[in-house]
Design an enzyme around this catalytic site. Structure first.
Site, PDB file in Angstrom:
ATOM      1  N   ASN A 181      -6.204   5.030   5.367  1.00 46.06           N
ATOM      2  CA  ASN A 181      -7.082   3.874   5.625  1.00 46.06           C
ATOM      3  C   ASN A 181      -6.259   2.594   5.776  1.00 46.06           C
ATOM      4  O   ASN A 181      -6.566   1.751   6.627  1.00 46.06           O
ATOM      5  CB  ASN A 181      -8.100   3.698   4.490  1.00 46.06           C
TER       6      ASN A 181
ATOM      7  N   LEU B 141      -6.362   3.675  -7.333  1.00 44.75           N
ATOM      8  CA  LEU B 141      -7.076   4.433  -8.364  1.00 44.75           C
ATOM      9  C   LEU B 141      -7.092   3.789  -9.746  1.00 44.75           C
ATOM     10  O   LEU B 141      -7.540   4.404 -10.707  1.00 44.75           O
ATOM     11  CB  LEU B 141      -6.504   5.855  -8.452  1.00 44.75           C
TER      12      LEU B 141
ATOM     13  N   HIS C  76     -15.377   3.787  -1.305  1.00 41.55           N
ATOM     14  CA  HIS C  76     -15.567   4.980  -2.129  1.00 41.55           C
ATOM     15  C   HIS C  76     -16.116   6.095  -1.240  1.00 41.55           C
ATOM     16  O   HIS C  76     -17.032   5.863  -0.450  1.00 41.55           O
ATOM     17  CB  HIS C  76     -16.543   4.681  -3.267  1.00 41.55           C
TER      18      HIS C  76
ATOM     19  N   ASP D 293     -16.292   1.492  -9.507  1.00 39.42           N
ATOM     20  CA  ASP D 293     -17.334   1.788  -8.508  1.00 39.42           C
ATOM     21  C   ASP D 293     -18.675   1.115  -8.785  1.00 39.42           C
ATOM     22  O   ASP D 293     -19.728   1.674  -8.466  1.00 39.42           O
ATOM     23  CB  ASP D 293     -17.551   3.309  -8.409  1.00 39.42           C
TER      24      ASP D 293
HETATM   25  C1  GAR Z   1     -10.319   7.653   0.687  1.00 42.70           C
HETATM   26  O1  GAR Z   1     -11.184   8.693   1.081  1.00 42.70           O
HETATM   27  C2  GAR Z   1     -11.045   6.704  -0.243  1.00 42.70           C
HETATM   28  O2  GAR Z   1     -12.402   6.588   0.027  1.00 42.70           O
HETATM   29  C3  GAR Z   1     -10.818   7.358  -1.585  1.00 42.70           C
HETATM   30  O3  GAR Z   1      -9.506   7.844  -1.526  1.00 42.70           O
HETATM   31  C4  GAR Z   1      -9.198   8.194  -0.184  1.00 42.70           C
HETATM   32  C5  GAR Z   1      -7.860   7.577   0.152  1.00 42.70           C
HETATM   33  O4  GAR Z   1      -7.367   8.071   1.364  1.00 42.70           O
HETATM   34  N1  GAR Z   1     -11.008   6.432  -2.643  1.00 42.70           N
HETATM   35  C6  GAR Z   1     -11.508   6.770  -3.827  1.00 42.70           C
HETATM   36  O5  GAR Z   1     -11.807   7.916  -4.110  1.00 42.70           O
HETATM   37  C7  GAR Z   1     -11.687   5.619  -4.810  1.00 42.70           C
HETATM   38  N2  GAR Z   1     -12.511   6.023  -5.917  1.00 42.70           N
HETATM   39  P1  GAR Z   1      -6.195   7.312   2.106  1.00 42.70           P
HETATM   40  O6  GAR Z   1      -5.134   7.006   1.052  1.00 42.70           O
HETATM   41  O7  GAR Z   1      -5.697   8.270   3.113  1.00 42.70           O
HETATM   42  O8  GAR Z   1      -6.759   6.075   2.714  1.00 42.70           O
END
Ligand code: GAR
Length: 195
Positions: free
Chosen positions: A17, A88, A107, A148
């Site tokens: 992201n 996190l 999230h 969250d």
């Molecule tokens: C994403 O899907 C985000 O929504 C989630 O971690 C992933 C990170 O992916 N976030 C959570 O679960 C927060 N509670 P990325 O590092 O490839 O962007």
């Protein structure tokens, strides 16, 4: 009006992201991704930062919770807005106070369902599939002192088919994230600049 809005992206993992957001704003003259910040030295987001030519700063647990090191770094870079993209840890109080309503998180589920401590990444998708949910989605929300729980700004849904696995659901969710997260960030910043 202020010249440009500077964003810091915080991530603990893969950073896809963070990359997508950076690419989305690459040619934007008023919104700039100034830095990534990570709490994991070996996270893939560090590699992505290098490839994207974005500074990436590591901070430890002590830096985050017992010092003003992170805040000082953000102030030095004149950061206006903070994006959590797969970050996190809870955001410490000094950052929440300095950036009121200016920290946003994504999230990978439809909050308030499947949120809270320990609910992140694949853990979320595994629970959603185990509970035989018919839909899931993404939630973009303002960040407060709890996991969250800040005000929801945006949600998008996807259907879950009987053949879906945690992995295929994760792919659907990532597609939604890549499509909407940068646009929603842009909208929040435009709205707050027009206030
Ligand atoms: C994403 O899907 C985000 O929504 C989630 O971690 C992933 C990170 O992916 N976030 C959570 O679960 C927060 N509670 P990325 O590092 O490839 O962007």
């Amino acid at each position: 009006m202020k010249k440009e809005t500077r964003i810091a992206i915080l991530g603990s993992g893969n950073g896809s992201n963070a990359q997508r957001i950076t690419e989305y704003f690459a040619n934007n003259s008023t919104i700039k991704i100034s830095t990534f910040i990570t709490n994991k030295k070996d996270a893939y987001i560090v590699e992505r930062a290098k490839n994207l030519n974005i500074p990436c700063q590591y901070f430890s647990k002590t830096d985050f919770y017992s010092t003003d090191n992170v805040l000082s770094y953000l102030k030095d870079l004149e950061i206006d807005f903070v994006v959590l993209a797969g970050f996190l840890w809870l955001v410490p109080q000094n950052l929440l106070e300095h950036f009121p309503n200016k920290i946003v998180n994504i999230h990978p589920a439809l909050l308030p369902n499947y949120g809270g401590k320990g609910m992140y990444g694949m853990h979320v998708h595994e629970s959603v599939i185990a509970n035989k949910e018919k839909e899931s989605g993404i939630t973009i929300h303002l960040v407060d002192q709890n996991y969250d729980e800040g005000k929801t700004v945006f949600q998008a849904k996807c259907q879950i088919d009987e053949t879906d696995t945690p992995e295929t659901l994760a792919n659907k969710i990532h597609s939604l994230e890549y499509e909407y997260f940068p646009k929603v960030i842009e909208q929040i910043i435009m709205d707050s600049n027009n206030k």
